[in-house]
Design an enzyme around this catalytic site. Sequence first.
Site, mmCIF file in Angstrom:
data_model
loop_
_atom_site.group_PDB
_atom_site.id
_atom_site.type_symbol
_atom_site.label_atom_id
_atom_site.label_comp_id
_atom_site.label_asym_id
_atom_site.label_seq_id
_atom_site.Cartn_x
_atom_site.Cartn_y
_atom_site.Cartn_z
ATOM 1 N N CYS A 70 4.700 -2.443 2.968
ATOM 2 C CA CYS A 70 5.070 -3.631 1.938
ATOM 3 C C CYS A 70 4.082 -4.778 2.136
ATOM 4 O O CYS A 70 3.401 -4.884 3.277
ATOM 5 C CB CYS A 70 6.440 -4.417 2.148
ATOM 6 S SG CYS A 70 7.741 -3.337 1.872
ATOM 7 N N VAL A 124 0.758 -1.095 0.153
ATOM 8 C CA VAL A 124 -0.009 -0.067 0.073
ATOM 9 C C VAL A 124 0.870 1.191 0.050
ATOM 10 O O VAL A 124 1.547 1.530 0.986
ATOM 11 C CB VAL A 124 -0.832 -0.071 1.293
ATOM 12 C CG1 VAL A 124 -1.685 1.326 1.189
ATOM 13 C CG2 VAL A 124 -1.729 -1.204 1.251
ATOM 14 N N GLU A 125 0.985 2.090 -1.005
ATOM 15 C CA GLU A 125 1.643 3.169 -1.359
ATOM 16 C C GLU A 125 1.203 4.405 -0.553
ATOM 17 O O GLU A 125 0.066 4.326 -0.462
ATOM 18 C CB GLU A 125 2.018 3.364 -2.798
ATOM 19 C CG GLU A 125 3.010 2.246 -3.228
ATOM 20 C CD GLU A 125 3.292 2.537 -4.653
ATOM 21 O OE1 GLU A 125 4.252 1.732 -5.249
ATOM 22 O OE2 GLU A 125 2.824 3.201 -5.313
ATOM 23 N N ASN A 126 1.784 5.356 -0.413
ATOM 24 C CA ASN A 126 1.232 6.595 0.099
ATOM 25 C C ASN A 126 2.129 7.946 -0.534
ATOM 26 O O ASN A 126 3.311 7.710 -0.869
ATOM 27 C CB ASN A 126 1.690 6.738 1.757
ATOM 28 C CG ASN A 126 1.082 7.889 2.443
ATOM 29 O OD1 ASN A 126 1.389 9.033 2.088
ATOM 30 N ND2 ASN A 126 0.263 7.403 3.071
ATOM 31 N N GLU A 172 4.211 -7.977 2.568
ATOM 32 C CA GLU A 172 4.900 -8.980 3.612
ATOM 33 C C GLU A 172 4.594 -8.391 5.026
ATOM 34 O O GLU A 172 4.237 -9.083 6.052
ATOM 35 C CB GLU A 172 6.478 -9.222 3.616
ATOM 36 C CG GLU A 172 6.755 -9.832 2.287
ATOM 37 C CD GLU A 172 7.293 -8.805 1.346
ATOM 38 O OE1 GLU A 172 8.209 -9.187 0.461
ATOM 39 O OE2 GLU A 172 6.663 -7.554 1.307
#
Length: 144
Positions: free
Chosen positions: A66, A56-58, A68
């Site tokens: 990440c 999940v990017e921001n 994991e």
Amino acid sequence: MSKSELNMADNPDALNSKLFELATAAMNRAYVPYSRFPVGAAIEAHSGEIYAGCNVENAAYPEGTCAEAGAIAAMVMGGDTQIKHIYVMGKGDLLVTPCGGCRQKIREFSRADTEIHICDEKGVRKTLTMEALLPFSFGPDNLV
């Protein structure tokens, strides 16, 4: 979701297939508007429970997570603390292995013989033990 719920307790091939499917589904749900590089992960805990996560990017880049890490957080929230297998799924010609930070996160909840399966959309490309992925690692046992 447990292996018994998946009706796979006596069928390791079916369990591996399900973990691969969950990692693929997680990868396909990743939120990656900046890198456009989706990653998914699926964990089988020693209890038999199954957990998944995606990256999940921001917009504030260091604040992303990440796949994991997401799967490990779900595992801990579910009450488990020991990874038996983890499947990491990504696209590309090269192996999409866990980053350094995720290797350490996986190590926190693993044994030397925990299996890390590196996958692409076609299948498992390489399987490593925790010891092979992060040799001479520092973990909870170092603090005893």
